[in-house]
Design an enzyme around this catalytic site. Structure first.
Site, short mmCIF file in Angstrom:
data_model
loop_
_atom_site.label_atom_id
_atom_site.label_comp_id
_atom_site.label_asym_id
_atom_site.label_seq_id
_atom_site.Cartn_x
_atom_site.Cartn_y
_atom_site.Cartn_z
N ASN A 111 0.85 -1.20 0.00
CA ASN A 111 0.00 0.00 0.00
C ASN A 111 0.89 1.26 0.00
O ASN A 111 2.12 1.15 0.09
CB ASN A 111 -0.94 -0.03 1.21
N CYS B 74 1.92 3.54 2.05
CA CYS B 74 2.89 3.80 3.13
C CYS B 74 3.81 2.63 3.42
O CYS B 74 4.65 2.69 4.32
CB CYS B 74 2.15 4.22 4.39
N GLU C 15 3.31 -0.41 4.72
CA GLU C 15 3.15 -1.35 5.83
C GLU C 15 2.34 -2.59 5.47
O GLU C 15 2.30 -3.55 6.25
CB GLU C 15 2.49 -0.66 7.04
N PRO D 243 1.46 4.01 9.92
CA PRO D 243 2.01 5.30 10.39
C PRO D 243 1.08 6.08 11.31
O PRO D 243 1.54 6.89 12.11
CB PRO D 243 2.26 6.07 9.09
N THR D 244 -0.23 5.87 11.21
CA THR D 244 -1.25 6.53 12.04
C THR D 244 -1.11 8.05 12.07
O THR D 244 -1.35 8.68 13.09
CB THR D 244 -1.25 5.99 13.50
N GLY D 245 -0.75 8.66 10.94
CA GLY D 245 -0.58 10.10 10.91
C GLY D 245 -1.81 10.87 11.35
O GLY D 245 -1.76 11.75 12.21
#
Length: 397
Positions: free
Chosen positions: A100, A102, A104, A247-249
């Site tokens: 995907n 990012c 992960e 990343p959970t930005g």
């Protein structure tokens, strides 16, 4: 792009001329290529349609170009594609060629991401990890994410078919740096690595148990037979993967915690989001920031979480502006040696526009003047010391 693609050199340098501004790019490198880098040997470029050898390049030279481009622009990162496929849970369905955006979630064609993250900032009880609470959260999250697969509306039939056949979910964490701060553990320490190991191994084990429980009630994922789990002694699983470090930005902004497994980016910084809106962020003093932590510790932390993640780990090795190409080279090589599935580096101010920015020292706007580090309330003041109007926190300058 695969490292053996005929356009690989142009791809590596595409960001240097201002191209692909809104994309992260990575080179998918093989074990054979990494061995050729170490031996200073040539390797072959292969035409993707005809499989014909187009050209030979020196692997060490190309690796140097990757490192130099990453130093200049923050891209490309690396994806260790053979490592990814070593842990492909459904090799009988297909080979993984991509992730995907990012990085992960290694995915097959048409597969989707179904991710969630546990806020580690909430699991302390009297200064210690509340393992019972963490277990309950993990099991609930696995159940919830599995439900999402069936509740979701899919844009096209192919996505729905492969998503429901493999039922991949990705439970991860955020707030790690906050947890370390509360425990008074430096991010760049063996104690931090040890705690991370203990936490993620627990989450992985508990998530697998939860998936087994769901399988006993709802059935295994349809592609279970022939998967890497289809062996003697292994209980059926509801999900082909259960853990991922995202990343959970945006999630961490909503939750009010540090993002993913990243260290605190800076004690005060500005996050630039959609349409150029600037969001000020402040963290307490005394916490080592991303630029104060060596690349080695960044990579070692990523490797710990990778050890207990079915999918991959999204993490940025944030480097100070004065970091060298040798720093980046060492980080890339260490990530490969430690078994990471990929790596991304970013040297501060290597791009004109970046998501996280530290205000210049001579700036008229001090972020700490505008936002309470405790409750995040925005306010202004003119005195040397001030109290937050919402929570009463006192700050002196």
């Amino acid at each position: 792009l695969n490292v053996d693609h005929p356009d690989i050199v142009e791809f590596i340098h595409c960001k240097e001329s201002g191209g692909l501004v809104n994309f992260n790019i990575s080179v998918a490198v093989t074990d054979a290529f990494m061995k050729a880098v170490k031996r200073n040997e040539n390797y072959k470029l292969i035409h993707p349609q005809t499989a014909a050898v187009v050209e030979e390049l020196n692997a060490a030279d190309l690796f140097n170009q990757i490192v130099e481009a990453a130093w200049k622009t923050g891209d490309p990162g690396l994806v260790f594609i053979d490592k990814v496929n070593e842990q492909n849970p459904t090799p009988h369905i297909g080979k993984i060629e991509s992730t995907n955006p990012c990085g992960e979630q290694p995915i097959l064609p048409y597969e989707s991401c179904n991710l969630g993250s546990i806020n580690l900032n909430t699991i302390l009880k009297d200064g210690e990890i509340d393992w019972e609470k963490l277990s309950k959260i993990t099991k609930t999250a696995v159940h919830f994410l599995d439900n999402v697969i069936d509740a979701n509306a899919y844009p096209i039939p192919q996505i729905e078919a492969i998503t429901k056949a493999n039922r991949k979910i990705g439970l991860g964490v955020m707030g790690l740096a906050d947890l370390f701060a509360k425990k008074k553990i430096r991010y760049d320490s063996q104690a931090a690595l040890d705690l991370a190991d203990k936490l993620m191994s627990f989450i992985q084990k508990t998530a697998m148990e939860a998936s087994e429980e769901l399988a006993s009630k709802r059935g295994a994922f349809p592609n279970f037979k022939g998967s890497i789990y289809d062996k003697a002694g292994q209980k059926p699983l509801r999900n082909a993967t259960v853990t991922t470090i995202a990343p959970t930005g945006t999630l961490s902004l909503i939750a009010g915690c540090s993002s993913g497994i990243e260290p605190i980016f800076a004690r005060s910084y500005i996050k630039e989001v959609l349409e150029g809106e600037k969001l000020p962020e402040v963290h307490p003093e005394g916490i080592p920031t991303a630029h104060e932590i060596s690349a080695e510790w960044h990579v070692r932390m990523q490797a710990v979480f990778q050890k207990y993640s079915d999918s991959a780990v999204s993490k940025t090795v944030n480097l100070a502006h004065d970091a060298t190409t040798e720093d980046i080279r060492k980080a890339y090589l260490l990530a490969y040696e430690l078994g990471c599935k990929g790596i991304t580096v970013f040297r501060d101010r290597s791009k004109e526009t970046q998501v996280l920015n530290i205000p210049p020292k001579d700036s008229d706007t001090r972020v700490s003047d505008l936002i309470c580090p405790e409750c995040k309330t925005l306010f202004k003041h003119e005195e040397a010391c001030t109290y937050c109007p919402s929570c009463g926190y006192m700050r002196c300058y």
